[in-house]
Write a protein that holds these residues in place. Sequence first.
Motif, PDB file in Angstrom:
ATOM      1  N   TYR A 191       0.911  -1.116  -0.293  1.00  8.52           N
ATOM      2  CA  TYR A 191      -0.051  -0.155  -0.071  1.00  8.52           C
ATOM      3  C   TYR A 191       1.092   1.120  -0.088  1.00  8.52           C
ATOM      4  CZ  TYR A 191      -2.787   3.832   2.278  1.00  8.52           C
ATOM      5  OH  TYR A 191      -3.305   4.723   2.890  1.00  8.52           O
ATOM      6  N   LYS A 205      -6.102   1.469   7.111  1.00  8.21           N
ATOM      7  CA  LYS A 205      -5.540   3.126   6.621  1.00  8.21           C
ATOM      8  C   LYS A 205      -6.096   4.102   7.396  1.00  8.21           C
ATOM      9  CE  LYS A 205      -6.601   1.774   1.251  1.00  8.21           C
ATOM     10  NZ  LYS A 205      -7.605   2.074   0.651  1.00  8.21           N
ATOM     11  N   GLU A 208      -2.863   3.774  10.374  1.00  7.02           N
ATOM     12  CA  GLU A 208      -2.330   4.776   9.725  1.00  7.02           C
ATOM     13  C   GLU A 208      -2.007   6.047  10.335  1.00  7.02           C
ATOM     14  OE1 GLU A 208      -1.345   5.155   5.868  1.00  7.02           O
ATOM     15  OE2 GLU A 208       1.085   5.239   5.754  1.00  7.02           O
ATOM     16  N   ILE A 209      -2.961   6.545  10.085  1.00  6.63           N
ATOM     17  CA  ILE A 209      -3.028   8.630  10.267  1.00  6.63           C
ATOM     18  C   ILE A 209      -3.483   8.425  11.943  1.00  6.63           C
ATOM     19  CG2 ILE A 209      -4.607  10.063  10.322  1.00  6.63           C
ATOM     20  CD1 ILE A 209      -6.081   9.281   7.737  1.00  6.63           C
ATOM     21  N   PHE A 212       0.587   7.651  13.661  1.00  7.47           N
ATOM     22  CA  PHE A 212       1.448   9.768  13.090  1.00  7.47           C
ATOM     23  C   PHE A 212       0.810   9.954  13.417  1.00  7.47           C
ATOM     24  CE2 PHE A 212       2.738   5.709   9.441  1.00  7.47           C
ATOM     25  CZ  PHE A 212       4.186   6.228  10.106  1.00  7.47           C
TER      26      PHE A 212
ATOM     27  N   PHE B 139      -0.914  10.606  -0.071  1.00  2.73           N
ATOM     28  CA  PHE B 139      -2.487   9.888   0.698  1.00  2.73           C
ATOM     29  C   PHE B 139      -2.068   9.919   2.084  1.00  2.73           C
ATOM     30  CE2 PHE B 139      -1.222   5.616   0.690  1.00  2.73           C
ATOM     31  CZ  PHE B 139      -0.059   5.915  -0.087  1.00  2.73           C
ATOM     32  N   GLY B 140      -2.967   9.214   2.557  1.00  6.73           N
ATOM     33  CA  GLY B 140      -3.155   8.443   4.305  1.00  6.73           C
ATOM     34  C   GLY B 140      -2.793   9.722   4.741  1.00  6.73           C
ATOM     35  N   TYR B 141      -1.658   9.346   5.885  1.00  4.18           N
ATOM     36  CA  TYR B 141      -1.213  10.240   6.941  1.00  4.18           C
ATOM     37  C   TYR B 141      -0.354  11.497   6.824  1.00  4.18           C
ATOM     38  CZ  TYR B 141       3.290   8.062   6.987  1.00  4.18           C
ATOM     39  OH  TYR B 141       4.724   7.426   6.853  1.00  4.18           O
ATOM     40  N   GLN B 142       0.224  11.336   5.405  1.00  3.00           N
ATOM     41  CA  GLN B 142       0.851  12.357   4.628  1.00  3.00           C
ATOM     42  C   GLN B 142       0.312  13.813   4.172  1.00  3.00           C
ATOM     43  OE1 GLN B 142       4.569  11.702   3.155  1.00  3.00           O
ATOM     44  NE2 GLN B 142       5.116   9.903   4.239  1.00  3.00           N
TER      45      GLN B 142
END
Lengths: 368, 172
Positions: A191, A205, A208-209, A212, B139-142
């Motif tokens: 991913y 997903k 993951e956020i 972090f 995307f995601g946490y970035q």
Amino acid sequence: MVLAMLGRNAEPAEPDEVQTYSWNLPKGFPKPHVPADNPMTAAKIELGRYLFYDTRMSVNRKASCATCHQQEFAFTDSRAASIGATGQPHSRSAMSLVNVAYSAALTWSNPRMKKLEDQVLAPMFGDHPVELGLREGDGFLPMLHSDPKYQLLFERAFPGDADPFTVKKVAKALAAFERSIISARSPYDRYHYGGDDSAVSDSAKRGEILFFNQHLSCFRCHGGFNFSDATVSENNAGREIEFHNTGLYKIAGMLSYPAPNVGTYEYTRIAADVGKFKAPTLRNIAITAPYMHDGSIATLEGVVDHYAAGGRTIESGPNAGIGHDNPNKDPLIAGFQLSRQDRADLIAFLESLTDEEVCHDPRFANPW
Amino acid sequence: MPRTTLVSRIFLLTCLCAALMYGQASQPQTPPATLTVSGDIPSQLVLKAEDLSKMPRETVSIPEQDGTKIEYEGVPLREILKRAGAPMDKELRGKALASYILAKARDGYQVVFTLAEVAPEFANEPILVVDKRDGKPLFGYQGPFRVVCPNDKAGARSVRMLETLEIVRLQK
């Protein structure tokens, strides 16, 4: 004939090929640091694999490295505390060997143990506790010397060496094999690095956020491609290794952690180091239960709850105490609030770090 | 229309509306893909991804641990500040130099840049607000927006999930 002597899993290889090694690392993974005096070669790794799985490498032929580092559990043993060849329990849980090539510090709490060639000697010869229970005079080196299979393996691993059957060479081969165990093909990798949006669930997903997220700050100790803050690679010496007290205990007395697992204090004798342990890689964490240095938390849910509470409270017994109030606790372990969905998402993310390939890769399997 | 049919239709419509409302409320909260510039500027500026795509853009290559380079693409921070009316170019002198930008992320993370750090008269390399990594949207946490500071040795000011830039002028 020569190839047949290498065992059923040996791949045909030309002599030149076995004296080189190609890491074949996927995107996002740097080349590991390898000591100049022990370059990686396919032949050395193959010798290391045979030694790693050989129960003759123990005092009573009952154990090998693989006893505590089993491939199916990402090279851990699923026990809270490992048990040596003679039945003596270790005080700590076996660490995963996956991606150990990237570890800036080996073992749970010894800041000085940085080289695999040195570390492998502890389970071989250590007697506090006895793990493999070997002694140099016991005859395991003559055993290796007299075995036709090892004769060929040593000759190929150390070509031109007049006396390759030494403890030092055994350690080099074991270290080379362990360095080769790279885990980089989890759903998360597909991913995150591979751009495969369907590789992980929506829950992972979201997890993951959260991972972090500043409020949880999981990534501050379990960061980078290897999800650890003690990571080095060929061109990155890493920052100074940090060890962490996570508020797991606060027992009465001078040392707030139950002996003998007192953290880096064991080596530094600095009071502030009591209870400080390494933040290990979280790769394959879902299959390496139980958790923490002493295996005292059975499930990932329990680990998340421990961090959410900002430390563990033990109501009764010899380890009773409020870990939240441990004076050495890392300020990052401040606690946080999670909804039931958040908790499930965070665990889904951690589960997405499981690399099934490394658990079944024949290159790392028992060759005997 | 028979009364019973009318009542049942009203009932069904009410249920449908309730279901739609409940469904909307139970959808996961998707973060707004906007960047807000606020603080000591003439008026608040809200930029969408589309707005950023039309502004002057630059790319920068940042080395990763594996030795490869990641190409980030986005808008120089100075361009965003200019559009927001923050003192830049010839106005960036005297009291204006006692100004800073508070960059805030969705998770509450905050870092500070001085206004001078952003200006080409002072800085060697532009700080960017990026929305693409190797040609693909973050995307995601970035993402969807993050700061990239090519001159910083550590990455801690490269704020991910950037949502707000607050301009603070200490002297006016």
